[in-house]
Design a protein around this motif. Structure first.
Motif, mmCIF file in Angstrom:
data_model
loop_
_atom_site.group_PDB
_atom_site.id
_atom_site.type_symbol
_atom_site.label_atom_id
_atom_site.label_comp_id
_atom_site.label_asym_id
_atom_site.label_seq_id
_atom_site.Cartn_x
_atom_site.Cartn_y
_atom_site.Cartn_z
ATOM 1 N N UNK A 64 0.852 -1.181 0.000
ATOM 2 C CA UNK A 64 0.000 0.000 0.000
ATOM 3 C C UNK A 64 0.892 1.235 0.000
ATOM 4 N N UNK A 65 0.561 2.200 -0.827
ATOM 5 C CA UNK A 65 1.348 3.428 -0.856
ATOM 6 C C UNK A 65 1.183 4.167 0.466
ATOM 7 N N UNK A 66 2.242 4.834 0.940
ATOM 8 C CA UNK A 66 2.148 5.540 2.218
ATOM 9 C C UNK A 66 1.000 6.542 2.279
ATOM 10 N N UNK A 67 0.784 7.299 1.187
ATOM 11 C CA UNK A 67 -0.301 8.284 1.228
ATOM 12 C C UNK A 67 -1.657 7.607 1.324
ATOM 13 N N UNK A 68 -1.805 6.434 0.703
ATOM 14 C CA UNK A 68 -3.071 5.703 0.810
ATOM 15 C C UNK A 68 -3.274 5.158 2.215
ATOM 16 N N UNK A 69 -2.185 4.680 2.834
ATOM 17 C CA UNK A 69 -2.289 4.145 4.188
ATOM 18 C C UNK A 69 -2.728 5.228 5.166
ATOM 19 N N UNK A 70 -2.133 6.420 5.070
ATOM 20 C CA UNK A 70 -2.509 7.493 5.985
ATOM 21 C C UNK A 70 -3.904 8.035 5.669
ATOM 22 N N UNK A 71 -4.293 7.967 4.402
ATOM 23 C CA UNK A 71 -5.650 8.378 4.048
ATOM 24 C C UNK A 71 -6.683 7.483 4.715
ATOM 25 N N UNK A 72 -6.373 6.191 4.799
ATOM 26 C CA UNK A 72 -7.289 5.264 5.472
ATOM 27 C C UNK A 72 -7.525 5.652 6.922
ATOM 28 N N UNK A 73 -6.549 6.291 7.546
ATOM 29 C CA UNK A 73 -6.663 6.642 8.960
ATOM 30 C C UNK A 73 -7.221 8.050 9.170
ATOM 31 N N UNK A 74 -7.441 8.770 8.081
ATOM 32 C CA UNK A 74 -7.861 10.170 8.181
ATOM 33 C C UNK A 74 -9.362 10.290 8.383
ATOM 34 N N UNK A 75 -9.868 9.584 9.379
ATOM 35 C CA UNK A 75 -11.301 9.628 9.675
ATOM 36 C C UNK A 75 -11.493 9.275 11.144
ATOM 37 N N UNK A 76 -12.266 10.076 11.858
ATOM 38 C CA UNK A 76 -12.455 9.876 13.298
ATOM 39 C C UNK A 76 -13.138 8.547 13.597
ATOM 40 N N UNK A 77 -14.066 8.128 12.737
ATOM 41 C CA UNK A 77 -14.762 6.865 12.954
ATOM 42 C C UNK A 77 -13.787 5.693 12.905
ATOM 43 N N UNK A 78 -12.860 5.717 11.972
ATOM 44 C CA UNK A 78 -11.904 4.617 11.846
ATOM 45 C C UNK A 78 -10.934 4.586 13.021
ATOM 46 N N UNK A 79 -10.560 5.760 13.514
ATOM 47 C CA UNK A 79 -9.710 5.798 14.704
ATOM 48 C C UNK A 79 -10.464 5.225 15.897
ATOM 49 N N UNK A 80 -11.754 5.506 15.994
ATOM 50 C CA UNK A 80 -12.553 4.954 17.093
ATOM 51 C C UNK A 80 -12.613 3.428 17.015
ATOM 52 N N UNK A 81 -12.668 2.896 15.809
ATOM 53 C CA UNK A 81 -12.678 1.436 15.634
ATOM 54 C C UNK A 81 -11.347 0.833 16.094
ATOM 55 N N UNK A 82 -10.244 1.449 15.678
ATOM 56 C CA UNK A 82 -8.922 0.960 16.084
ATOM 57 C C UNK A 82 -8.762 1.042 17.595
ATOM 58 N N UNK A 83 -9.222 2.135 18.195
ATOM 59 C CA UNK A 83 -9.103 2.274 19.644
ATOM 60 C C UNK A 83 -9.971 1.251 20.371
ATOM 61 N N UNK A 84 -11.155 0.980 19.847
ATOM 62 C CA UNK A 84 -12.037 0.002 20.495
ATOM 63 C C UNK A 84 -11.420 -1.382 20.474
ATOM 64 N N UNK A 85 -10.826 -1.760 19.354
ATOM 65 C CA UNK A 85 -10.182 -3.074 19.266
ATOM 66 C C UNK A 85 -8.948 -3.141 20.163
ATOM 67 N N UNK A 86 -8.193 -2.050 20.193
ATOM 68 C CA UNK A 86 -7.008 -2.023 21.041
ATOM 69 C C UNK A 86 -7.347 -2.035 22.513
ATOM 70 N N UNK A 87 -8.348 -1.269 22.909
ATOM 71 C CA UNK A 87 -8.746 -1.215 24.317
ATOM 72 C C UNK A 87 -9.291 -2.552 24.801
#
Length: 297
Positions: free
Chosen positions: A8-31
């Motif tokens: 995956x290109x670096x800009x595409x990878x960071x684009x995937x994370x550029x959304x508050x909902x997706x960060x909430x999903x990652x945090x929920x799985x991590x927590x």
């Protein structure tokens, strides 16, 4: 031998994370995970923990993360290794937190002028320098903000010392401490362009550069030998665990006062390590690696 895989290109990878909902999903799985065991959550439970309204919206954003940051299994969803690293960076405050620790005096003295050393933390950098006027800086190293927040001073020093020693030990073995790539090292000539040339605590700089992530850092020759078996054994014979000593308090590791360049072509150097009246003399080659260790009365 490695196989070519789709990346995956670096800009595409960071684009995937550029959304508050997706960060909430990652945090929920991590927590939800326990140390060393990424937790798998069913769709509905993950949505509940992430506190996201609308099943369609949740499903859309979860689908964007699957494959790179989230793994889908028969039982549900869990963080992939890249997802774990993103979660850890969030928790550590690497990209978000700002922590400041005002300068405070240490028990160690400046190896140049004898004034007390002082430590401080700002802009994600831990620094140990002379508390007087000589301008000597002994160590300046990145530490994640949360790793030093809410610690007593001794805890701050212990955490910083462990990180510095561990990463320098990795570099001494030619392994990048940040990506595990191959790291090369070379001792720079005195006239080489380098930052902070006027630092009186360092004369012979070693530049370490990673072939993979382009990470680079300067060290001293003496700092590279702290965890060498000959040095550890030498201190152990005097009932001292040198790996527990603050690296900035060790004269041979914090300044160049005990380092001598004996030849330039090819390069050879000597580092003199002292403990309780005895000296361990180390000879290093151009790698730089220890090629001889001799105890001297």
């Amino acid at each position: 031998m490695t196989e070519d895989t789709e990346t995956l290109r670096p800009d595409d990878a960071f684009t995937l994370l550029a959304d508050r909902t997706r960060i909430k999903i990652i945090r929920a799985l991590g927590d939800a995970s326990t140390p060393g065991v990424p937790e798998t959550l069913p769709f509905s439970e993950l949505r509940r923990r992430a506190d996201i309204s609308g099943s369609g919206r949740f499903n859309y954003h979860l689908g964007k993360l699957v494959g790179q940051f989230v793994e889908e299994t028969e039982d549900g969803y869990r963080l992939s290794y890249p997802g774990v690293r993103v979660y850890q960076a969030i928790k550590a405050g690497t990209f978000t937190d700002r922590v400041r620790i005002d300068p405070f005096e240490l028990d160690a003295v400046c190896h140049v002028c004898g004034a007390p050393q002082e430590a401080a933390y700002d802009d994600s950098m831990f620094r140990v320098r002379c508390g007087g006027d000589c301008g000597a800086v002994f160590y300046k190293y990145f530490c994640p903000p949360s790793s030093l927040a809410d610690r007593e001073r001794e805890g701050v020093l212990r955490a910083a010392n462990e990180r510095i020693q561990r990463e320098i030990a990795s570099m001494a073995k030619g392994v990048c401490p940040w990506c595990c790539g191959r790291m090369t090292a070379r001792v720079l000539p005195p006239d080489a362009e380098m930052p902070h040339r006027d630092n009186p605590a360092i004369e012979h700089r070693v530049l370490h550069a990673c072939d993979t992530c382009d990470g680079a850092i300067y060290t001293r020759l003496g700092g590279l030998v702290v965890t060498h078996p000959a040095v550890v054994s030498f201190f152990h014979d005097h009932a001292v665990d040198v790996t527990r000593r603050h690296i900035w308090s060790l004269p041979f590791a914090a300044s160049d006062e005990r380092t001598t360049i004996t030849d330039r072509d090819p390069l050879h150097a000597t580092v003199r390590v002292g403990c309780e009246g005895e000296t361990l003399r180390l000879r290093l080659d151009e790698e730089p690696s220890v090629i001889e260790a001799t105890r001297v009365d």
